[in-house]
Structures are given as structure tokens and as C-alpha cells.
Design a protein around this motif. Sequence first.
Motif, mmCIF file in Angstrom:
data_model
loop_
_atom_site.group_PDB
_atom_site.id
_atom_site.type_symbol
_atom_site.label_atom_id
_atom_site.label_comp_id
_atom_site.label_asym_id
_atom_site.label_seq_id
_atom_site.Cartn_x
_atom_site.Cartn_y
_atom_site.Cartn_z
ATOM 1 N N GLU A 268 -15.458 54.403 39.972
ATOM 2 C CA GLU A 268 -16.458 53.622 40.221
ATOM 3 C C GLU A 268 -17.578 54.092 39.754
ATOM 4 N N ALA A 269 -18.227 55.241 40.251
ATOM 5 C CA ALA A 269 -19.415 55.673 39.801
ATOM 6 C C ALA A 269 -19.785 55.639 38.466
ATOM 7 N N LEU A 270 -18.770 56.624 37.793
ATOM 8 C CA LEU A 270 -19.011 56.884 36.410
ATOM 9 C C LEU A 270 -19.007 55.475 35.513
ATOM 10 N N MET A 271 -17.921 54.574 35.929
ATOM 11 C CA MET A 271 -17.781 53.177 35.518
ATOM 12 C C MET A 271 -18.980 52.464 35.340
ATOM 13 N N GLN A 272 -19.988 52.722 36.288
ATOM 14 C CA GLN A 272 -21.368 51.913 36.369
ATOM 15 C C GLN A 272 -22.057 52.798 35.287
ATOM 16 N N VAL A 273 -21.936 53.971 35.140
ATOM 17 C CA VAL A 273 -22.903 54.682 34.068
ATOM 18 C C VAL A 273 -22.403 53.878 32.600
ATOM 19 N N CYS A 291 -20.692 57.088 20.745
ATOM 20 C CA CYS A 291 -21.872 57.892 19.962
ATOM 21 C C CYS A 291 -23.222 57.670 20.712
ATOM 22 N N GLU A 292 -23.712 56.262 20.640
ATOM 23 C CA GLU A 292 -24.836 56.036 21.023
ATOM 24 C C GLU A 292 -25.143 56.369 22.536
ATOM 25 N N ILE A 293 -23.979 55.854 23.512
ATOM 26 C CA ILE A 293 -24.376 56.452 24.877
ATOM 27 C C ILE A 293 -24.313 57.885 25.232
ATOM 28 N N ASN A 295 -25.148 60.160 22.929
ATOM 29 C CA ASN A 295 -26.383 60.811 22.226
ATOM 30 C C ASN A 295 -27.400 60.636 23.171
ATOM 31 N N ARG A 296 -27.641 59.514 23.740
ATOM 32 C CA ARG A 296 -28.873 59.046 24.455
ATOM 33 C C ARG A 296 -28.813 59.642 25.864
ATOM 34 N N THR A 297 -27.722 59.720 26.385
ATOM 35 C CA THR A 297 -27.545 60.423 27.722
ATOM 36 C C THR A 297 -27.900 61.816 27.686
ATOM 37 N N LEU A 298 -27.262 62.737 26.582
ATOM 38 C CA LEU A 298 -27.615 64.188 26.550
ATOM 39 C C LEU A 298 -28.990 64.456 25.576
ATOM 40 N N LYS A 299 -29.337 63.217 25.216
ATOM 41 C CA LYS A 299 -30.736 63.452 24.417
ATOM 42 C C LYS A 299 -30.340 64.551 23.207
ATOM 43 N N ALA A 300 -29.410 64.354 22.445
ATOM 44 C CA ALA A 300 -28.686 65.155 21.423
ATOM 45 C C ALA A 300 -29.415 64.497 20.211
ATOM 46 N N SER A 301 -29.251 65.524 19.226
ATOM 47 C CA SER A 301 -29.993 65.185 17.723
ATOM 48 C C SER A 301 -28.965 64.410 16.979
ATOM 49 N N GLY A 302 -27.639 64.501 17.380
ATOM 50 C CA GLY A 302 -26.658 63.347 16.934
ATOM 51 C C GLY A 302 -25.341 63.756 17.449
ATOM 52 N N ARG A 413 -18.076 65.479 30.253
ATOM 53 C CA ARG A 413 -16.479 65.188 30.619
ATOM 54 C C ARG A 413 -16.314 63.811 31.107
ATOM 55 N N GLY A 414 -17.026 63.263 31.968
ATOM 56 C CA GLY A 414 -16.564 62.020 32.388
ATOM 57 C C GLY A 414 -16.888 61.063 31.370
ATOM 58 N N LEU A 415 -17.979 61.112 30.552
ATOM 59 C CA LEU A 415 -18.082 60.150 29.331
ATOM 60 C C LEU A 415 -16.971 60.130 28.449
ATOM 61 N N ALA A 416 -16.420 61.545 28.237
ATOM 62 C CA ALA A 416 -15.311 61.806 27.298
ATOM 63 C C ALA A 416 -13.953 61.203 27.851
ATOM 64 N N ASP A 417 -13.991 61.132 29.245
ATOM 65 C CA ASP A 417 -12.711 60.632 29.835
ATOM 66 C C ASP A 417 -12.713 59.207 29.787
ATOM 67 N N GLN A 418 -13.921 58.537 30.156
ATOM 68 C CA GLN A 418 -14.384 57.274 29.581
ATOM 69 C C GLN A 418 -14.172 56.810 28.309
ATOM 70 N N ALA A 419 -14.467 57.670 27.397
ATOM 71 C CA ALA A 419 -14.215 57.252 25.883
ATOM 72 C C ALA A 419 -12.836 57.272 25.475
ATOM 73 N N SER A 420 -12.044 58.151 26.065
ATOM 74 C CA SER A 420 -10.529 58.343 25.972
ATOM 75 C C SER A 420 -9.990 56.725 26.466
ATOM 76 N N SER A 421 -10.355 56.241 27.579
ATOM 77 C CA SER A 421 -9.923 55.325 28.000
ATOM 78 C C SER A 421 -10.158 54.077 27.351
ATOM 79 N N ALA A 422 -11.635 53.933 26.800
ATOM 80 C CA ALA A 422 -12.107 53.086 25.966
ATOM 81 C C ALA A 422 -11.475 52.896 24.518
#
Length: 665
Positions: A268-273, A291-293, A295-302, A413-422
Motif C-alpha cells: 500500500e505505501a509503495l503504491m501511493q508513491v 523512466c520519468e518517476i 529519474n525525478r525520484t532519484l534526481k538522476a541525469s537520465g 527496488r520498490g520502483l522496479a517491483d512496481q515497474a515490473s507489475s506495471a
Amino acid sequence: MPGTDVLIAEDEKSVAQELRGRLEELGYKVVDIAYSGEEAIEKTEKLRPHVVLMNIRLKGATDGIQTGSHIRDYHDTPIIYMIDYSSQATIRRAGTTGPFGYIFRPFDEKQIFATIEIALIRHQLESKLQQSRQWLNTTLTSIGDGVIATDEQGLVRFINPIAMEHTGWLHIDAIGKLLSDVFSLVDENSHDPIDILGIQNKLPRMNSKKGFEGLLLPRNGVAVPVEANLTSIKDGKGKIYGMVLVFRNVTQQRGAMQEIKRQADRAEALMQVASQLNSQLELETVLNTICEITNRTLKASGTMVVLQGTQKETFQVMAAISEDPALKAYRGTRFEIPKEVFRALLSRENPVVVIQNVQDYPTLPYLELFKKVDIKTLAIAALFHGNDLIGALISAFTHKSKFLPEDEVTLLRGLADQASSAIENAELFEQVRAGRERQRKLAKSLVDIQEAERRHIAKELHDQLGQVLTGLQFMLESTKNQASGTQRSNLEEIQNAVSDIIRQVREMSLNLRPSMLDDMGLLPTLHWHIDRYTSQTGIRVNFRCDEFPERFPLETETAAYRIIQEALTNVARHAQVKEVFVGLVAQEKTLWVEVLDKGKGFDAAAVLERPSSGLGGMRERASLIGGYLVVESFINQGSQIVAALPATEQPLERRKYDRNRSASG
């Protein structure tokens, strides 16, 4: 009937020959004559006649009744007994063999003809009934739910294998027992017995189906939770003469629901993010959002997503985002990375790896490119489907090394899990969408086949059966002219019955599919149907339509006709009105159909939810050809059905109608 084969079982040769001559004069084919019961049984099995004329007092070791009994038990051949001075006891004994009629001596050709024809028709009807019963029994036996049928007293008359498995009752033991004995159900909380027959008595008159839950107590075994539906079996007058109980074990279903809830609470917590990520279903949009989420969350260059390409051992860049000019210059470039590179870095136990300085990994692909665009750090998270590595989520940091704290690694890791599900959801959505399109095409094909079959059956009824009945009418007229007295009166009654059958066959043919719909088009057919409808129901139809210069596609004309036909039928059944409006307008490549009455009205939402609803069938028919149907009704105010059907091969846009409707409202 023409081409009817008859076997004569008669021990007096003169009588048999006389009967043979009369039958052949009537147009029947006498395949042979049997002079004993044994010979009759042998020739019935060998020649397979359509009917057997049997002397009830056949001489020999096996008399006519015994012979008829044997033929009834081992051959599906109708028996007609020939009787002269037989006693009532003999006739009653003959009745136990299921005869299809009696012919009395001296022989009368009219009686012979009528008896044989009635026997053949009755045999055909009984054969069809038996086939229907076998089909129903096979269906109920093979379905995956438990089914128990009872009579009006609640005594079990049928139980299928699934029901036997869950209740612990064998078929031979359950038949004749009270339903409450075989299907013992208690409340899950209080464990009080549930009175199933009491539930049946509480069923509303207009709703003969009731669903409920409880714990089933098997004859031998552990109680299991079940969901059940109880449906009353009624005759045409609404009298209940039995009921059908359908139930299923919901143990696995409940376990699955509990597991889903546990997983939902955990995420639930990660789903909100990642709610924005999971709100997308298009694969391309999902990948770009990932990619957008990230990149923005980690403040990456790409950030980019690589997935398995057409070659299973290679990953390809499927989406990428960056605000760094050096990285943006490579957007759209095709990059391929061996899957083995990621296998060496990632695993289920170690799904995220951070390469602090890419120069420390000289074996990395495209290392020279990393130097050129000054990539210092890479954060790589595995994308899994089950235990299969299907890709990776990669964030790059340029100009200086980036240290990712533990919480950011966990978030990645959570974003990757969510990305896998998505990604999985998006792929499933694509499969579902393709499946729905295939389903729509299949359903449309089934409707087309149904209409073609209706057209064929209607033609067969009109051309074949109609001609046979007409010929029978002529034969009866000819016979009647040669008769007198009571026989003439009886023949007139038969003629009237045949005339009624001819009218009924014609009505059946027209109801299945009027041929003029194919030959003349929609408007002439509707004018004909409306005139016929008014004459049958007394309801006046106020019909308004445009003049159409050309015909519409056949499937559009068929859908429009069926929708109007069903709507008018519903008006006659339920609306209680003397007048109904029907409109037909062609606008902007759309054929608009409207049926409006000011009658009793109904709860449209409730009716449309029922699978067997005629309104639901109309809506589905419109949808299958790329149109749509809207139903509005208010109690005691009336009902309106509006259908928009494509006048071309292109499907319609529903939103356009909704916008216009909102603006006008």
C-alpha cells in the motif's frame, strides 16, 4: 409420409397381402411381411423399417404383444397393432408395450393412413424430446458446479457428479431423499441449519432465483464453504413444480482473496508513491512513466528501461528520458545489451546494484560512450516476471559519482517491483484488448451464423415443410370429397388442424427471419412488420423515417430490424400502451433508431444487469457491429431506446453522442 418403409407382421397370408396392397396404394413402401413373432423381430433388426404393423394375436411361440415388447426394448421403431375382437385386458396388455396406435378390422384406408401418419409424427417428436433430455443430462453432468434438482415436494430427482463429490451422497442413495438431507447447509457464524425449502418459499414472484452462502456438511468429510443459487422451476402459468440448486466450493476463491488482500496491504505505501505509474495501461506510456518517476525520484541525469528483445538473449532500450543535453542526443538510438551482462550483476537475492564508478568495470558494454557523455555512476534494478529476468531499470549520473543511501536503494527496488507489475499489467492489457477484439469478432461471427441459420431454417420451413403440409391439405381435400357423414366431418377437422399448422409454420418462418429483409431491405421490412405487429397486438405504431437513397450494410439492417423487433415485443408485453413511436434517421454516417413509449416503465439498470435480458441482447447486438445502445426508463412515465448503428464499415464514437446529449441537457 413419402418414402415410409412399413413391415407387416401378420400370420394370415391373405390378410397380409390385402394390407400390403392397400398400403402401397396409399404410397407406402412395404419392405417385407413377417409371419411370426420371431421373424418380425429378425426383420425389424435387419430392415430397419419406419413403422411395424403388428397383428396383436400373432400366432406362434411369441405373440404380437410379446414381439412388440421386444421391439420396444431393443429397437427404436414405432408399433401399430391390428385389432379385431380383442378383449379390454388384451388391449391393456398391449398398451404396456408403448404402441403408437391401433388399426381395427375390417381395414379402412383412411384410418390406416391417419394412424400411420400420426404414429410417425409422434415418433419424431418423442425422438427429439429424448435427444433434448440426453443433451440436458450430459450438460448438467459435465459442468463444474454441483447441481441438484428436486420436485415440488423437495425430493431429489437429479444429482450430478460434482454434487455427489461434495455432499458424499451417491446417486442411487440421494434420489427420493429430501434436499435438506442430501444438501445439509449451516450458517458459517452461528452454525444454525439453513432451511433451503424456506428460502424457496420466500422467492419473489418476479424473481425465481436466490443466492446464498453457508457451510456444507458432507455425508462423510469436512465442512466446506459454498455459494449457492436456488431457482424455481415453473410452468407457463407460474406454478412451481420443482427447483434447481447450483452450488460451488469457494475455499480456493476465499484463499486467493485473502492472499490478494495481504499483498495489497504490504504494497500500500509503495503504491501511493507509484500511483501515477500504475494508472497507466498502454505499454509505451507505462515505460515512459517509469523512466520519468525514477529519474525525478532519484534526481538522476537520465533513466532508461531495457527489456528482452526479439532475441531472447539480448536486451533493448525500450524507453529513456533525460534533461542532460549529452544524453538527449542519443535518444532514439538503438542499443542492444547482452542479457548475460545483467545476469552477472543481478539476481533475486541481489535485485539492485549500484556501480559507483563505471570505469572500474572495463567489461561493461558501451564504456567508451559512457566516457564520452561523462557517465560516472549507474544504478541498475532488475525487472522480474516471476523468477525470470525480463529487463532492467537503469539510472545514470553524470559529471560526478553519486552515492545512493540505503533508503534510495530500497526505493529503487520498490520502483522496479512496481515497474515490473506495471509492465506485466500493460502486456496483459494488450493481450486482453487483443482477446476482446477476437471475442468481439467471434461473437459477431456467431451472430452472423445465427442469422444465416435463421435464414436457412425459415426457408426450409416455408419451402419444404410448407409444401409438404400443402400437399397433405390437397390429399385430405381429395379424400374428403369421396367421404360422407362422420368421416367427412372428421376429415374437415383434420383439414382445419393442418391449416392451423400451415399458419403456424408461416409465422415461425417469418419470426425467424423475413426473407424480404434480404431481398428488399430495411424500410419495406419494417413497414410490413409494423402492420403485422399492429394487427396482432392492437398497438398503433407511429413510424417516422427518412427516405434513404441507398441500402445500409446487411449487418446494420439486420441489427436495426432485430432491435426494433425486440423493443416492440417488450412494449407489447410490459408497457400497457395503445401507441408507440418508432423513428429511423440517417445522419453523419450513422443510422439512428429510436423506440419510445409512455407506458409503465421499469428499472433500466436492474434489467440490463440480467444476462438473459432482451435489452442486454439489443445492446450487445449494437456493440458487435461497432454501434451502441442507450436505454432510459422511468416508472409510470415510459421508456426510450436509442441505438446508433454504423452506416459504413467504421465503428462509431460513443463520446460524441454523450457530448451532444450533455450539451442539449
